[in-house]
Design a protein around this motif. Structure first.
Motif, short mmCIF file in Angstrom:
data_model
loop_
_atom_site.label_atom_id
_atom_site.label_comp_id
_atom_site.label_asym_id
_atom_site.label_seq_id
_atom_site.Cartn_x
_atom_site.Cartn_y
_atom_site.Cartn_z
N ARG A 1 1.44 -0.73 0.02
CA ARG A 1 0.22 0.56 0.40
C ARG A 1 0.73 1.19 0.09
N VAL A 2 0.14 2.47 -0.40
CA VAL A 2 1.01 3.41 -0.92
C VAL A 2 -0.05 4.66 0.35
N PRO A 3 0.23 6.22 0.58
CA PRO A 3 -0.43 6.67 1.23
C PRO A 3 -1.16 7.66 0.10
N THR A 4 -2.38 8.03 0.11
CA THR A 4 -2.72 9.23 -0.26
C THR A 4 -2.40 10.26 -0.12
N ASP A 5 -2.95 11.34 -0.60
CA ASP A 5 -3.15 12.81 -0.21
C ASP A 5 -3.50 13.05 1.06
N LYS A 6 -4.89 12.19 1.15
CA LYS A 6 -5.65 12.19 2.62
C LYS A 6 -4.64 11.30 3.27
N GLY A 7 -4.01 10.72 3.82
CA GLY A 7 -2.84 9.80 4.29
C GLY A 7 -1.81 10.79 4.87
N TYR A 8 -0.80 11.39 3.43
CA TYR A 8 -0.67 12.24 4.28
C TYR A 8 -0.92 13.50 4.81
N ARG A 9 -1.35 14.10 4.19
CA ARG A 9 -1.85 15.65 5.31
C ARG A 9 -2.61 14.47 7.18
N VAL A 10 -2.71 13.41 6.87
CA VAL A 10 -2.55 13.21 8.78
C VAL A 10 -1.57 13.03 9.16
N PHE A 11 -0.37 12.57 8.35
CA PHE A 11 0.48 12.46 8.68
C PHE A 11 1.72 13.34 9.24
N VAL A 12 1.33 14.38 7.92
CA VAL A 12 1.88 16.23 8.77
C VAL A 12 1.25 16.45 9.62
N ASN A 13 -0.28 16.29 9.66
CA ASN A 13 -0.55 16.78 10.82
C ASN A 13 0.22 16.53 12.34
N HIS A 14 -0.48 15.28 12.34
CA HIS A 14 0.14 13.77 13.35
C HIS A 14 0.62 13.35 14.28
N LEU A 15 1.93 13.86 12.82
CA LEU A 15 2.71 11.71 13.38
C LEU A 15 3.98 12.78 12.88
N ALA A 16 3.75 13.44 11.67
CA ALA A 16 5.23 13.80 11.66
C ALA A 16 5.76 15.26 12.21
N GLN A 17 7.15 14.36 13.28
CA GLN A 17 8.01 15.24 13.90
C GLN A 17 8.91 15.64 13.05
N VAL A 18 9.14 17.23 13.04
CA VAL A 18 10.26 17.68 12.75
C VAL A 18 11.84 17.31 13.22
#
Length: 343
Positions: free
Chosen positions: A64-81
């Protein structure tokens, strides 16, 4: 509703897909990440993520690959700068040190940002609309040709050759310089523009054709100061990364050439409490850039803010790119503040 472990599985899928460029399966997640559960359990989590349209199967394989919606959730909640390394921070400081002027500083800014990220780098110029004119100079280049130089307290510099309808000598140039300097020096750009506009139409009270011609040139340059401006670097990276885009990169190349679309998009991005912003994939469709993502950071200039960032495919390393944009923005803010203090 996606569970906490499901969100962590999403994080793993995004990270692995960005790193490997291959669809991610449950087996590889179990092998690469310490979830402490079976591949079957991970498959169930992935099924729920797929139901939420956060991941998708690009073909019939199990990956599976991330969707644009998945990337948005990742950036909003999961990505640590991620903090930049000491070497990266040193590179920024060295690359931006001792610029010749603002144009040189902005050009260096986007060059170092594209070197750090491997993406197209974009930076809005500081706004000169609130700046004031600190100096006007006229330099004779010939009997009827003058170099017109305008300088603002925000570091903006304009140079333009004016061709006059009459010949002037040094005494004439001195009189013109004095009259125009008295009119606009110390004035805000918008105020100076209005004052110069009064001279652009000759009248019986102002029969001087040289003054009228200079007023036209200066007025046009003041209008340039009031326009938003964008500087870019790294457009060639799009060609090298063309396979990372789902469709054509031509809309991106057109946007780079025209600039207006990118200026609008960057201006409308909503930053978080740290001044960081991201616009991902289909969120950019109204601008004709649905194939791309942009991440950006605000920087401070002249008491206001402007924005710099990078543009690339949706499959980008969001934490690293956000960190690079933030670090460069902070250094640029500091340099502009020090320059303002010196002035």
């Amino acid at each position: 509703m996606v569970s906490e472990r499901g969100l962590q599985v999403l994080r793993a899928i995004v990270q692995d897909y960005v790193e490997t460029q291959e669809p991610v399966g449950s087996k590889s997640i179990v092998e690469r990440h310490a979830f402490g559960v079976s591949a079957a359990t991970i498959r169930n989590d992935m099924a729920l993520l797929e139901d939420e349209e956060l991941i998708a199967a690009p073909h019939t394989s199990s990956g599976r690959v991330p969707t644009d919606k998945g990337y948005r959730v990742f950036v909003n909640h999961l990505a640590q700068v991620r903090p930049l390394s000491t070497a990266q921070r040193s590179a920024i400081e060295t690359f931006l040190a001792d610029p010749a002027d603002l144009d040189d500083l902005m050009a260096r800014t986007v060059r170092v940002l594209t070197q750090l990220t491997g993406q197209v780098a974009l930076a809005q110029y500081p706004s000169f609309a609130r700046a004031s004119i600190t100096h006007l100079e006229l330099v004779g280049l010939g009997p009827n040709r003058l170099l017109v130089v305008l300088v603002t307290d925000a570091g903006g510099v304009s140079q333009r050759i004016a061709v006059l309808p009459v010949d002037v000598d040094e005494a004439d140039v001195a009189v013109l310089r004095a009259r125009l300097s008295a009119l606009i020096t110390g004035r805000a750009v918008s105020d100076a523009s209005e004052r110069v506009a009064l001279l652009r139409v000759p009248s019986e009270a102002r029969p001087d054709p040289a003054l009228t011609a200079l007023a036209v040139v200066i007025g046009e340059e003041l209008e340039e100061f009031r326009q938003e401006k964008l500087v870019m670097a790294g457009a060639a990276t799009l060609a090298r990364r063309e396979q990372d885009f789902r469709g054509s990169i031509h809309p991106l190349l057109e946007a780079i050439e025209e600039q207006v679309t990118l200026l609008r998009l960057m201006s409308e991005m909503v930053p978080d409490e740290h001044g960081l912003a991201a616009s991902i994939g289909t969120e950019n469709a109204p601008f004709g850039l649905g194939e791309a993502s942009i991440v950006a950071s605000d920087y401070i200039a002249q008491g206001g803010t402007a924005r710099l960032g990078v543009m690339g495919p949706t499959r980008m390393d969001y934490p690293s790119n956000l960190a690079a944009a933030r670090a460069v923005a902070r250094y640029l803010s500091r340099m502009l503040e020090e320059d303002e203090t010196r002035r």
